[in-house]
Write a protein that holds these residues in place. Structure first.
Motif, PDB file in Angstrom:
ATOM      1  N   ASP A  54      76.913  64.765  54.839  1.00  0.00           N
ATOM      2  CA  ASP A  54      75.785  65.674  54.692  1.00  0.00           C
ATOM      3  C   ASP A  54      74.503  64.857  54.774  1.00  0.00           C
ATOM      4  N   SER A  55      73.360  65.506  54.526  1.00  0.00           N
ATOM      5  CA  SER A  55      72.092  64.792  54.673  1.00  0.00           C
ATOM      6  C   SER A  55      71.979  63.614  53.715  1.00  0.00           C
ATOM      7  N   SER A  56      72.439  63.782  52.470  1.00  0.00           N
ATOM      8  CA  SER A  56      72.366  62.689  51.499  1.00  0.00           C
ATOM      9  C   SER A  56      73.205  61.503  51.953  1.00  0.00           C
ATOM     10  N   GLY A  57      74.415  61.797  52.421  1.00  0.00           N
ATOM     11  CA  GLY A  57      75.282  60.732  52.909  1.00  0.00           C
ATOM     12  C   GLY A  57      74.709  60.048  54.131  1.00  0.00           C
ATOM     13  N   ALA A  58      74.080  60.846  55.009  1.00  0.00           N
ATOM     14  CA  ALA A  58      73.493  60.276  56.219  1.00  0.00           C
ATOM     15  C   ALA A  58      72.326  59.360  55.877  1.00  0.00           C
ATOM     16  N   PHE A  59      71.459  59.796  54.952  1.00  0.00           N
ATOM     17  CA  PHE A  59      70.330  58.952  54.553  1.00  0.00           C
ATOM     18  C   PHE A  59      70.813  57.680  53.862  1.00  0.00           C
ATOM     19  N   THR A  60      71.858  57.800  53.064  1.00  0.00           N
ATOM     20  CA  THR A  60      72.425  56.616  52.414  1.00  0.00           C
ATOM     21  C   THR A  60      72.971  55.639  53.444  1.00  0.00           C
ATOM     22  N   GLN A  61      73.653  56.187  54.461  1.00  0.00           N
ATOM     23  CA  GLN A  61      74.182  55.352  55.547  1.00  0.00           C
ATOM     24  C   GLN A  61      73.047  54.667  56.290  1.00  0.00           C
ATOM     25  N   LEU A  62      71.981  55.428  56.540  1.00  0.00           N
ATOM     26  CA  LEU A  62      70.827  54.861  57.246  1.00  0.00           C
ATOM     27  C   LEU A  62      70.197  53.742  56.427  1.00  0.00           C
ATOM     28  N   GLY A  63      70.104  53.939  55.123  1.00  0.00           N
ATOM     29  CA  GLY A  63      69.496  52.942  54.258  1.00  0.00           C
ATOM     30  C   GLY A  63      70.288  51.658  54.157  1.00  0.00           C
ATOM     31  N   SER A  64      71.562  51.705  54.524  1.00  0.00           N
ATOM     32  CA  SER A  64      72.413  50.509  54.429  1.00  0.00           C
ATOM     33  C   SER A  64      72.280  49.594  55.633  1.00  0.00           C
ATOM     34  N   THR A  65      71.552  50.033  56.661  1.00  0.00           N
ATOM     35  CA  THR A  65      71.376  49.207  57.856  1.00  0.00           C
ATOM     36  C   THR A  65      70.281  48.170  57.615  1.00  0.00           C
ATOM     37  N   PRO A  66      70.229  47.112  58.443  1.00  0.00           N
ATOM     38  CA  PRO A  66      69.229  46.050  58.236  1.00  0.00           C
ATOM     39  C   PRO A  66      67.787  46.555  58.212  1.00  0.00           C
TER      40      PRO A  66
ATOM     41  N   GLY B 284      67.094  49.743  57.550  1.00  0.00           N
ATOM     42  CA  GLY B 284      67.233  51.068  56.960  1.00  0.00           C
ATOM     43  C   GLY B 284      66.050  51.507  56.119  1.00  0.00           C
ATOM     44  N   ALA B 285      65.485  50.596  55.327  1.00  0.00           N
ATOM     45  CA  ALA B 285      64.379  50.971  54.455  1.00  0.00           C
ATOM     46  C   ALA B 285      63.183  51.467  55.264  1.00  0.00           C
ATOM     47  N   VAL B 286      62.875  50.742  56.338  1.00  0.00           N
ATOM     48  CA  VAL B 286      61.751  51.139  57.193  1.00  0.00           C
ATOM     49  C   VAL B 286      62.034  52.481  57.839  1.00  0.00           C
ATOM     50  N   LEU B 287      63.259  52.656  58.352  1.00  0.00           N
ATOM     51  CA  LEU B 287      63.624  53.903  59.006  1.00  0.00           C
ATOM     52  C   LEU B 287      63.585  55.075  58.034  1.00  0.00           C
ATOM     53  N   LEU B 288      64.029  54.862  56.793  1.00  0.00           N
ATOM     54  CA  LEU B 288      64.011  55.940  55.806  1.00  0.00           C
ATOM     55  C   LEU B 288      62.588  56.403  55.517  1.00  0.00           C
ATOM     56  N   TRP B 289      61.658  55.468  55.410  1.00  0.00           N
ATOM     57  CA  TRP B 289      60.263  55.862  55.178  1.00  0.00           C
ATOM     58  C   TRP B 289      59.705  56.603  56.385  1.00  0.00           C
TER      59      TRP B 289
ATOM     60  N   ALA C 299      58.361  60.499  56.356  1.00  0.00           N
ATOM     61  CA  ALA C 299      57.060  60.921  56.870  1.00  0.00           C
ATOM     62  C   ALA C 299      57.216  61.986  57.957  1.00  0.00           C
ATOM     63  N   GLY C 300      58.199  61.802  58.833  1.00  0.00           N
ATOM     64  CA  GLY C 300      58.418  62.756  59.911  1.00  0.00           C
ATOM     65  C   GLY C 300      58.779  64.130  59.397  1.00  0.00           C
ATOM     66  N   PHE C 301      59.724  64.198  58.476  1.00  0.00           N
ATOM     67  CA  PHE C 301      60.119  65.504  57.924  1.00  0.00           C
ATOM     68  C   PHE C 301      58.970  66.136  57.135  1.00  0.00           C
ATOM     69  N   ALA C 302      58.210  65.321  56.406  1.00  0.00           N
ATOM     70  CA  ALA C 302      57.092  65.860  55.630  1.00  0.00           C
ATOM     71  C   ALA C 302      56.031  66.468  56.550  1.00  0.00           C
ATOM     72  N   LEU C 303      55.692  65.771  57.630  1.00  0.00           N
ATOM     73  CA  LEU C 303      54.690  66.287  58.564  1.00  0.00           C
ATOM     74  C   LEU C 303      55.221  67.493  59.336  1.00  0.00           C
ATOM     75  N   LEU C 304      56.517  67.498  59.644  1.00  0.00           N
ATOM     76  CA  LEU C 304      57.100  68.660  60.313  1.00  0.00           C
ATOM     77  C   LEU C 304      57.074  69.874  59.385  1.00  0.00           C
ATOM     78  N   GLY C 305      57.356  69.645  58.094  1.00  0.00           N
ATOM     79  CA  GLY C 305      57.262  70.731  57.129  1.00  0.00           C
ATOM     80  C   GLY C 305      55.838  71.234  56.990  1.00  0.00           C
TER      81      GLY C 305
ATOM     82  N   LEU D  23      63.125  60.486  50.684  1.00  0.00           N
ATOM     83  CA  LEU D  23      62.232  59.710  49.823  1.00  0.00           C
ATOM     84  C   LEU D  23      62.974  59.198  48.590  1.00  0.00           C
ATOM     85  N   ARG D  24      63.793  60.064  47.997  1.00  0.00           N
ATOM     86  CA  ARG D  24      64.529  59.663  46.794  1.00  0.00           C
ATOM     87  C   ARG D  24      65.475  58.500  47.089  1.00  0.00           C
ATOM     88  N   ILE D  25      66.162  58.582  48.219  1.00  0.00           N
ATOM     89  CA  ILE D  25      67.110  57.518  48.567  1.00  0.00           C
ATOM     90  C   ILE D  25      66.369  56.252  48.985  1.00  0.00           C
ATOM     91  N   ALA D  26      65.234  56.415  49.677  1.00  0.00           N
ATOM     92  CA  ALA D  26      64.436  55.250  50.058  1.00  0.00           C
ATOM     93  C   ALA D  26      63.916  54.512  48.827  1.00  0.00           C
TER      94      ALA D  26
END
Length: 259
Positions: A53-65, A67-72, A76-82, A116-119
């Motif tokens: 799910d989205s939480s698992g996907a963000f966690t997976q993304l955060g585990s990459t080298p 990941g922290a930059v991509l999560l932020w 930002a992208g989802f916040a501006l789209l909202g 944001l929470r996972i980042a």
């Protein structure tokens, strides 16, 4: 609504930063769905341990080298789209379109909050949050009816996605024809996502009937329920690829969307 408020919302929606951010948000949706598709594929063949799910996907993304930059960036992208979806609420338009814009705005802002929470180092806990929310609803007067209504609405959204994919009406969201590969990815992606959402809604309805908040699970629970069916691994694999195709379409939408 006063002309001042309407003009302010229009100016915000036309702001180059917000418009560019909205496209980044659609690209973020592409990343999200590709990761969910990958997690679902692992789940189908017994190789996954994370939530599909989205939480698992963000966690997976955060585990990459990176990941922290991509999560932020995703946050930002989802916040501006909202934010852009919120600006679409103000001004002329049919009520049903405004309801859709509001729903999308809430969805994208929730995704921004999750990323944001996972980042920031928080836990994912998607399924537990869903059960907790369902339990809270059931504790209210007519709670089981409320949960059943939520399930019915989610089923309706799922059917809407399937129809949108079959009829290719998602092309109306784009400023021009994106080409064959984006169109086919959109068709398959909308159908697969619609099936997954319908299963999620069905779990809510079953939870309401059985008065069991634990039965109301999110996307991860819906995908896992496919494994209980005959040829479950094959069915889940098909849905996983479909969700990934929706991710591919989202990248095309990032370029061709009407913003």
């Amino acid at each position: 609504m006063s002309g001042t408020v309407r003009n302010a919302a229009s100016d915000a929606g036309d702001n180059p930063v917000v418009r560019a951010g909205a496209r980044v948000g659609y690209a973020a949706s592409g990343v999200l769905h590709l990761l969910i598709g990958w997690l679902a594929l692992q789940l189908a063949w017994g190789g996954g341990s994370g939530s599909a799910d989205s939480s698992g996907a963000f966690t997976q993304l955060g585990s990459t080298p990176v990941g922290a930059v991509l999560l932020w960036a995703v946050t930002a992208g989802f916040a501006l789209l909202g934010l852009w979806q919120l600006t679409e609420l103000i001004g002329p338009g049919e009520a049903k379109d405004k309801v859709k814009n509001l729903g999308k705005a809430v969805l994208y802002l929730v995704l921004a909050g999750t990323a944001l929470r996972i980042a920031a180092g928080g836990s994912s806990g998607g399924g537990e949050q869903t059960s907790s929310m369902t339990g809270t609803l059931m504790a209210q007067p007519f709670g089981r009816i409320l949960v059943a209504v939520v399930g019915a609405v989610v089923i309706g959204v799922g059917i809407y996605h399937v129809v949108k994919g079959v009829r290719s009406t998602f092309l109306r969201d784009l400023r021009e024809n994106p080409g064959r590969w984006v169109t086919w990815a959109g068709r398959l992606g909308y159908i697969a996502k619609g099936v997954a959402l319908a299963i999620v809604g069905g779990l809510f309805v079953v939870a309401a009937v059985q008065s069991d908040p634990e039965g109301a699970e999110g996307l991860d629970g819906a995908l896992r329920s496919l494994l209980e069916l005959p040829f479950g691994s094959v069915l889940l694999t098909v849905v996983a690829f479909g969700i990934a195709f929706y991710g591919v379409y989202s990248f095309g939408r990032a370029r061709y969307a009407k913003v």
